[in-house]
Design an enzyme around this catalytic site. Structure first.
Site, PDB file in Angstrom:
ATOM      1  N   ARG A   1      -3.236  -5.107   7.392  1.00 40.26           N
ATOM      2  CA  ARG A   1      -4.145  -5.878   8.152  1.00 40.26           C
ATOM      3  C   ARG A   1      -5.400  -5.163   8.178  1.00 40.26           C
ATOM      4  O   ARG A   1      -6.418  -5.748   8.631  1.00 40.26           O
ATOM      5  CB  ARG A   1      -3.696  -6.176   9.328  1.00 40.26           C
ATOM      6  CG  ARG A   1      -2.355  -7.107   9.578  1.00 40.26           C
ATOM      7  CD  ARG A   1      -2.351  -7.493  10.833  1.00 40.26           C
ATOM      8  NE  ARG A   1      -1.243  -8.856  11.140  1.00 40.26           N
ATOM      9  CZ  ARG A   1       0.065  -8.701  11.113  1.00 40.26           C
ATOM     10  NH1 ARG A   1       0.676  -7.690  11.302  1.00 40.26           N
ATOM     11  NH2 ARG A   1       0.534  -9.927  11.329  1.00 40.26           N
TER      12      ARG A   1
ATOM     13  N   HIS B   1       0.858  -1.115  -0.071  1.00 45.78           N
ATOM     14  CA  HIS B   1      -0.142  -0.025  -0.047  1.00 45.78           C
ATOM     15  C   HIS B   1       0.960   1.181  -0.206  1.00 45.78           C
ATOM     16  O   HIS B   1       2.125   1.018  -0.113  1.00 45.78           O
ATOM     17  CB  HIS B   1      -0.953  -0.110   1.163  1.00 45.78           C
ATOM     18  CG  HIS B   1      -0.271  -0.175   2.491  1.00 45.78           C
ATOM     19  ND1 HIS B   1       0.389   0.672   3.191  1.00 45.78           N
ATOM     20  CD2 HIS B   1      -0.253  -1.345   3.320  1.00 45.78           C
ATOM     21  CE1 HIS B   1       0.873   0.046   4.136  1.00 45.78           C
ATOM     22  NE2 HIS B   1       0.492  -0.918   4.300  1.00 45.78           N
TER      23      HIS B   1
ATOM     24  N   GLN C   1       9.527  -2.059  15.912  1.00 48.68           N
ATOM     25  CA  GLN C   1      10.601  -2.912  15.066  1.00 48.68           C
ATOM     26  C   GLN C   1      11.810  -2.104  14.611  1.00 48.68           C
ATOM     27  O   GLN C   1      13.106  -2.538  14.562  1.00 48.68           O
ATOM     28  CB  GLN C   1       9.684  -3.402  13.972  1.00 48.68           C
ATOM     29  CG  GLN C   1      10.650  -3.680  12.604  1.00 48.68           C
ATOM     30  CD  GLN C   1       9.686  -4.283  11.557  1.00 48.68           C
ATOM     31  OE1 GLN C   1       9.110  -5.461  11.796  1.00 48.68           O
ATOM     32  NE2 GLN C   1       9.327  -3.414  10.581  1.00 48.68           N
TER      33      GLN C   1
ATOM     34  N   LYS D   1      -2.134   3.284   7.555  1.00 50.00           N
ATOM     35  CA  LYS D   1      -2.133   2.194   6.327  1.00 50.00           C
ATOM     36  C   LYS D   1      -1.580   1.019   6.940  1.00 50.00           C
ATOM     37  O   LYS D   1      -0.507   1.164   7.564  1.00 50.00           O
ATOM     38  CB  LYS D   1      -1.592   2.703   5.007  1.00 50.00           C
ATOM     39  CG  LYS D   1      -2.400   3.727   4.524  1.00 50.00           C
ATOM     40  CD  LYS D   1      -2.371   3.940   3.084  1.00 50.00           C
ATOM     41  CE  LYS D   1      -3.011   5.095   2.492  1.00 50.00           C
ATOM     42  NZ  LYS D   1      -3.603   4.941   1.357  1.00 50.00           N
ATOM     43  N   SER D   2      -2.454  -0.050   6.760  1.00 49.65           N
ATOM     44  CA  SER D   2      -1.769  -1.484   7.177  1.00 49.65           C
ATOM     45  C   SER D   2      -2.503  -2.543   6.250  1.00 49.65           C
ATOM     46  O   SER D   2      -3.659  -2.363   5.947  1.00 49.65           O
ATOM     47  CB  SER D   2      -2.291  -1.662   8.638  1.00 49.65           C
ATOM     48  OG  SER D   2      -2.002  -2.833   8.969  1.00 49.65           O
TER      49      SER D   2
ATOM     50  N   GLN E   1       8.258 -14.913  12.148  1.00 53.36           N
ATOM     51  CA  GLN E   1       7.802 -13.606  12.869  1.00 53.36           C
ATOM     52  C   GLN E   1       6.449 -13.843  13.320  1.00 53.36           C
ATOM     53  O   GLN E   1       5.951 -13.059  14.234  1.00 53.36           O
ATOM     54  CB  GLN E   1       7.966 -12.386  12.410  1.00 53.36           C
ATOM     55  CG  GLN E   1       7.092 -12.142  11.183  1.00 53.36           C
ATOM     56  CD  GLN E   1       7.851 -10.948  10.457  1.00 53.36           C
ATOM     57  OE1 GLN E   1       8.945 -10.738   9.553  1.00 53.36           O
ATOM     58  NE2 GLN E   1       7.152  -9.963  10.305  1.00 53.36           N
TER      59      GLN E   1
ATOM     60  N   HIS F   1       4.212   1.190   2.372  1.00 58.84           N
ATOM     61  CA  HIS F   1       5.139   0.518   1.775  1.00 58.84           C
ATOM     62  C   HIS F   1       5.879   1.518   0.573  1.00 58.84           C
ATOM     63  O   HIS F   1       7.186   1.511   0.306  1.00 58.84           O
ATOM     64  CB  HIS F   1       4.927  -0.751   1.121  1.00 58.84           C
ATOM     65  CG  HIS F   1       4.319  -1.793   1.953  1.00 58.84           C
ATOM     66  ND1 HIS F   1       2.764  -2.023   2.046  1.00 58.84           N
ATOM     67  CD2 HIS F   1       4.824  -2.276   3.015  1.00 58.84           C
ATOM     68  CE1 HIS F   1       2.699  -2.820   2.827  1.00 58.84           C
ATOM     69  NE2 HIS F   1       3.965  -2.954   3.606  1.00 58.84           N
TER      70      HIS F   1
HETATM   71  P1  AMP Z   1       5.135  -5.014   6.371  1.00 57.62           P
HETATM   72  O1  AMP Z   1       5.060  -5.302   4.984  1.00 57.62           O
HETATM   73  O2  AMP Z   1       3.732  -4.780   7.093  1.00 57.62           O
HETATM   74  O3  AMP Z   1       5.984  -5.953   6.988  1.00 57.62           O
HETATM   75  O4  AMP Z   1       5.650  -3.536   6.400  1.00 57.62           O
HETATM   76  C1  AMP Z   1       6.954  -3.424   5.631  1.00 57.62           C
HETATM   77  C2  AMP Z   1       7.491  -2.025   5.935  1.00 57.62           C
HETATM   78  O5  AMP Z   1       6.488  -1.132   5.641  1.00 57.62           O
HETATM   79  C3  AMP Z   1       7.900  -1.925   7.287  1.00 57.62           C
HETATM   80  O6  AMP Z   1       9.090  -1.193   7.502  1.00 57.62           O
HETATM   81  C4  AMP Z   1       6.523  -1.259   8.133  1.00 57.62           C
HETATM   82  O7  AMP Z   1       6.854  -0.302   9.015  1.00 57.62           O
HETATM   83  C5  AMP Z   1       6.341  -0.261   6.577  1.00 57.62           C
HETATM   84  N1  AMP Z   1       4.872   0.318   6.699  1.00 57.62           N
HETATM   85  C6  AMP Z   1       3.865  -0.465   6.834  1.00 57.62           C
HETATM   86  N2  AMP Z   1       2.894   0.347   6.955  1.00 57.62           N
HETATM   87  C7  AMP Z   1       3.278   1.550   6.898  1.00 57.62           C
HETATM   88  C8  AMP Z   1       2.622   2.986   6.888  1.00 57.62           C
HETATM   89  N3  AMP Z   1       1.374   3.063   6.940  1.00 57.62           N
HETATM   90  N4  AMP Z   1       3.400   4.082   6.829  1.00 57.62           N
HETATM   91  C9  AMP Z   1       4.839   3.796   6.587  1.00 57.62           C
HETATM   92  N5  AMP Z   1       5.477   2.547   6.543  1.00 57.62           N
HETATM   93  C10 AMP Z   1       4.676   1.643   6.666  1.00 57.62           C
END
Ligand code: AMP
Length: 280
Positions: free
Chosen positions: A188, A34, A154, A185-186, A61, A37
């Site tokens: 999840r 999203h 993290q 944004k996530s 993890q 990333h």
């Molecule tokens: P993930 O795919 O959830 O493991 O996230 C991969 C990377 O994207 C990690 O460094 C997260 O901290 C970063 N990330 C996830 N969501 C966001 C967001 N809303 N804003 C900035 N970075 C993000």
């Protein structure tokens, strides 16, 4: 954009880039990409000559009973987004490529920072994160690794890993990207029902209100936590896992809040656990 599924392919391409004297940025992700990333990819493209993103849902993890199996996987769309945003190579390994039969090593932070915050309910999570990110650092050998402040614990833990184990690279933290109503944004967020999605805005509203309290002179961490707890509890669908105020480096709880401290929270909406934070 190169799609590499093996460590050998990545190493060969990185060696060719190094021969040309190019710098390399790494953006580790679990896919389902999203804007959050993509902001990391853009920052890497800005700061480094070549950008590698990894898409790997890292089993180590996730604890038993967590969402490993249902974690969203959208690789084709991820590839499009990465390509559109200037990524040069995506590393998309199978689980067996990263953890072949007989695998038996791990990276573990031994201070209390891994037991705080998310570490309390996810005691093995950061060992899995450090192990996979350490492997990715060794495979890609980037000059810089880009990580989101959204996952502040993290980020702090990886900075410590790099410092303590002398990984020859810089960890760059990037600001949290939010939806229009403030929800971080996530990947999840896709688990949320429409009602839960609407309710989840309470997290951002509460953090904004807490910031105002801090700006107007509230310094007692317990008072801040109580204020935030009370406000989040006005939302019937929210169930608090933790609200904590810690120092921004070692993540140890503080009594008096001061600049640089981290206010972090994890809250369930149904079975979905959302995290967010801000730095004072
Ligand atoms: P993930 O795919 O959830 O493991 O996230 C991969 C990377 O994207 C990690 O460094 C997260 O901290 C970063 N990330 C996830 N969501 C966001 C967001 N809303 N804003 C900035 N970075 C993000």
């Amino acid at each position: 954009m190169i799609i590499a599924e093996t460590i050998t392919e990545v190493r060969q391409q990185v060696a060719a880039w190094r021969k040309e004297g190019l710098t390399i940025g790494l953006v580790p992700t679990m896919g389902a990409l999203h804007e959050g990333h993509i902001s990391l990819v853009r920052e890497s493209v800005k700061e480094c000559d070549r950008t590698v993103a990894s898409v790997f849902v890292n089993p180590t993890q996730f604890a038993a009973g967590e969402d490993l199996d249902k974690y969203p996987r959208t690789f084709e769309r991820d590839v499009e987004l990465l390509e559109q945003n200037g990524c040069d190579m995506v590393f998309y390994p199978a689980v067996e490529e990263m953890y072949p039969a007989g695998f038996g090593a791990e990276i573990q932070i031994t201070t209390d920072m891994v037991h705080q915050l998310c570490g309390a309910s996810r005691p093995t999570h950061f060992k899995g994160v450090c192990t996979v990110v350490g492997k990715l650092f060794n495979i890609v050998t980037p000059d810089k690794g880009f990580f989101g402040e959204k996952d502040a614990q993290q980020l702090a833990i990886l900075k410590k890993m790099v410092r303590d184990l002398n990984f020859p690279l810089e960890v760059v933290g990037c600001p949290t990207i939010r939806e229009a109503d403030g929800l971080a944004k996530s990947s999840r967020n896709s688990y949320l029902s429409p009602e839960e999605r609407a309710a989840a805005v309470i997290l951002y509203k509460t953090m904004q209100a807490a910031k105002e309290k801090l700006e107007s002179g509230m310094t007692d961490a317990e008072e801040v936590k109580k204020f935030m707890t009370d406000m989040i509890q006005t939302e019937p669908l929210a169930k608090i896992d933790y609200i904590q105020v810690v120092d921004g480096i070692d993540l140890i709880p503080v009594k008096e809040v001061s600049p640089g401290d981290l206010v972090a929270l994890a809250v369930y909406f149904g079975s979905t656990r959302l995290i967010d934070n801000f730095t004072v």
